[in-house]
Design an enzyme around this catalytic site. Structure first.
Site, PDB file in Angstrom:
ATOM      1  N   GLY A  34       4.666  -4.705   3.394  1.00  0.00           N
ATOM      2  CA  GLY A  34       4.878  -5.312   4.597  1.00  0.00           C
ATOM      3  C   GLY A  34       3.740  -7.303   4.367  1.00  0.00           C
ATOM      4  N   SER A  68       9.972  -4.633   3.039  1.00  0.00           N
ATOM      5  CA  SER A  68      10.103  -3.797   3.830  1.00  0.00           C
ATOM      6  C   SER A  68      10.618  -4.581   5.157  1.00  0.00           C
ATOM      7  CB  SER A  68       8.133  -4.373   4.155  1.00  0.00           C
ATOM      8  OG  SER A  68       8.456  -4.131   5.875  1.00  0.00           O
ATOM      9  N   TYR A  86      11.993   1.381   9.954  1.00  0.00           N
ATOM     10  CA  TYR A  86      11.315   2.691  11.226  1.00  0.00           C
ATOM     11  C   TYR A  86      13.102   2.751  11.947  1.00  0.00           C
ATOM     12  CZ  TYR A  86       6.887   0.912   9.525  1.00  0.00           C
ATOM     13  OH  TYR A  86       5.860   0.851   8.672  1.00  0.00           O
ATOM     14  N   THR A  92      11.320   5.579   7.351  1.00  0.00           N
ATOM     15  CA  THR A  92       9.101   5.684   6.564  1.00  0.00           C
ATOM     16  C   THR A  92       9.416   6.682   7.933  1.00  0.00           C
ATOM     17  OG1 THR A  92       8.777   3.794   6.301  1.00  0.00           O
ATOM     18  CG2 THR A  92       6.975   4.770   7.403  1.00  0.00           C
ATOM     19  N   LYS A 123      10.778   8.689   3.596  1.00  0.00           N
ATOM     20  CA  LYS A 123       9.478   8.140   3.174  1.00  0.00           C
ATOM     21  C   LYS A 123       8.322   8.720   3.573  1.00  0.00           C
ATOM     22  CE  LYS A 123       7.387   3.985   1.619  1.00  0.00           C
ATOM     23  NZ  LYS A 123       6.299   3.822   2.303  1.00  0.00           N
ATOM     24  N   SER A 130       4.381  10.290  -0.051  1.00  0.00           N
ATOM     25  CA  SER A 130       3.350   9.210   0.364  1.00  0.00           C
ATOM     26  C   SER A 130       2.827   9.386   2.322  1.00  0.00           C
ATOM     27  CB  SER A 130       4.640   7.970   0.407  1.00  0.00           C
ATOM     28  OG  SER A 130       3.689   6.736   1.291  1.00  0.00           O
ATOM     29  N   HIS A 134       1.456   6.907   3.665  1.00  0.00           N
ATOM     30  CA  HIS A 134       1.292   5.099   4.007  1.00  0.00           C
ATOM     31  C   HIS A 134      -0.057   4.666   3.298  1.00  0.00           C
ATOM     32  CE1 HIS A 134       3.603   2.957   7.383  1.00  0.00           C
ATOM     33  NE2 HIS A 134       2.628   2.805   7.076  1.00  0.00           N
ATOM     34  N   GLY A 167       0.845   6.239  -3.487  1.00  0.00           N
ATOM     35  CA  GLY A 167      -0.278   6.454  -3.094  1.00  0.00           C
ATOM     36  C   GLY A 167      -1.460   6.809  -3.916  1.00  0.00           C
TER      37      GLY A 167
END
Length: 381
Positions: A93, A120, A147, A173, A245, A267, A269, A301
């Site tokens: 983002g 994003s 989200y 996410t 995710k 992931s 994050h 990551g």
């Protein structure tokens, strides 16, 4: 020279961009301190963000000799489309922090390099503009990151807009019911810079800057999310693929299988949520084993080289994604910087394949790797 990433011309050899680390250093020279902290830092003690990268070092590639690799092919498939190599741009983002063109530049770079991009929900440009930019050199696949929102109508409208604009998949996410403990954001009182909006949410810069990043996130997202509620609801409103995710365990992989998801992205994050969780390369094998071929498994990551990509594929990832290198490319030279980043990964990955005697992605298996042991001999996988 054929097959070598083209460095940005410079009179100072120290400024040449020959690897992703060069790109990171160059970007840091241009970024304001608060912006650099926001992009490059993780949560709490920075353990996971550090290990995301360093964990790759314990794996060694087992090179092979006297194998004809003159026709080595790096291509693979993602979202049903042939891609030039197994790397995409993660849903990172606020790319306008690094360059005014932000996500538009990234989408154009992905189009020129034939790789996918995830958008994003905190992008600085609307979905239709990012999608249109991705048609500049040939159509690419886009995923839409989401989200779970308190405002269900808003969430549904974003998903329907993404589908209408031609996005292929939702990246839900799932590791962020609340934000991780990010000391750097609190110390700097980080707020999205003036002039940048979040059009996907309908937020202009004035609304954004009235709240801290932490407060705006808490007011937006729903910490009452659950497997039983989210996945069936998403299935009821869209035909796009549904990916989870933020998975780092076999248990959650099995949940994704049981709920009929199309895939997972292993992931953490980027180390920005719960500090101390495993590096994604270390979490990957148990997730691959749990998936057992029933759903797709991607990873992000800490990937900083083509050799890192090779190791992730050898451990079972079908596809890799990168986030922070996007910002470093954007900061360096916009679209051209992201293209340079992608080409650097591509050429490094191809050379690693060739030096390990691999002519196609299917040749990259656990037999290509060993693990460093403290007692001496390299342990084969």
């Amino acid at each position: 020279m054929g097959g070598v990433p083209a460095p940005i011309p410079t009179r100072n050899p120290e400024d040449a961009i020959l690897c992703v680390e060069d790109l990171r250093r160059a970007a840091l020279k241009k970024m304001p301190r608060g912006v650099a902290d926001f992009i490059n830092s993780g949560s709490t003690d920075q353990l996971t963000i550090h290990e995301n990268t360093t964990a790759y070092n314990k794996y060694r590639v087992r090179s092979r000799v006297l194998i004809d690799v003159c026709k080595a092919d790096t291509s693979t498939t993602c979202f049903g489309q042939r891609m030039s190599f197994p790397l995409g741009c993660s849903p990172a983002g606020i790319q306008g922090l690094a360059h005014p063109d932000g996500e538009l530049a990234t989408s154009r770079a992905c189009s020129s390099k034939g790789v996918p991009m995830a958008i994003s929900s905190f992008a600085n440009y609307p979905i239709n503009e990012v999608r249109s930019a991705g048609l500049s050199a040939g159509p690419i696949k886009h995923a839409m990151q989401m989200y779970t929102l308190k405002n269900r109508d808003l969430e549904a409208s974003i998903i329907r807009e993404a589908e209408a604009q031609g996005c292929t998949a939702i990246f839900l996410t799932a590791d962020s019911p609340v934000l991780g403990v990010r000391y750097n954001e609190w110390r700097n009182d980080f707020r999205t810079p003036d002039g940048l909006g979040f059009p996907i949410y309908g937020w202009d810069t004035e609304k954004i800057r009235k709240q801290t990043h932490d407060d705006s996130f808490a007011n937006l997202t729903d910490d009452a999310h659950s497997w039983a509620r989210e996945v069936p609801w998403l299935r009821s409103i869209t035909k796009m693929e549904i990916w989870i995710k933020g998975v780092v365990t076999a248990e959650d992989t099995l949940m994704a299988v049981g709920m009929g998801c199309d895939g997972i992205v292993v992931s953490n994050h980027g180390g920005r949520q719960l500090d101390g969780v495993p590096a994604t390369i270390d979490a990957l094998p148990e997730c691959v084993a749990a998936a057992a071929g029933r759903i797709r498994v991607h990873v992000d990551g800490g990937i900083r080289s083509g050799t890192d990509m090779f190791k992730a594929v050898a451990l079972g990832a079908e596809f890799c994604w990168v986030g922070r290198p996007i910002f470093w490319g954007l900061s360096h030279s916009g679209r051209e910087g992201v293209e340079l980043m992608l080409e650097t990964f591509h050429q490094e990955f191809k050379r690693c394949m060739q030096l390990c005697g691999c002519n196609s992605i299917k040749d990259i298996t656990p037999a290509c790797l060993g693990v460093v042991r403290s007692d001496g001999p390299l342990a084969r996988l």
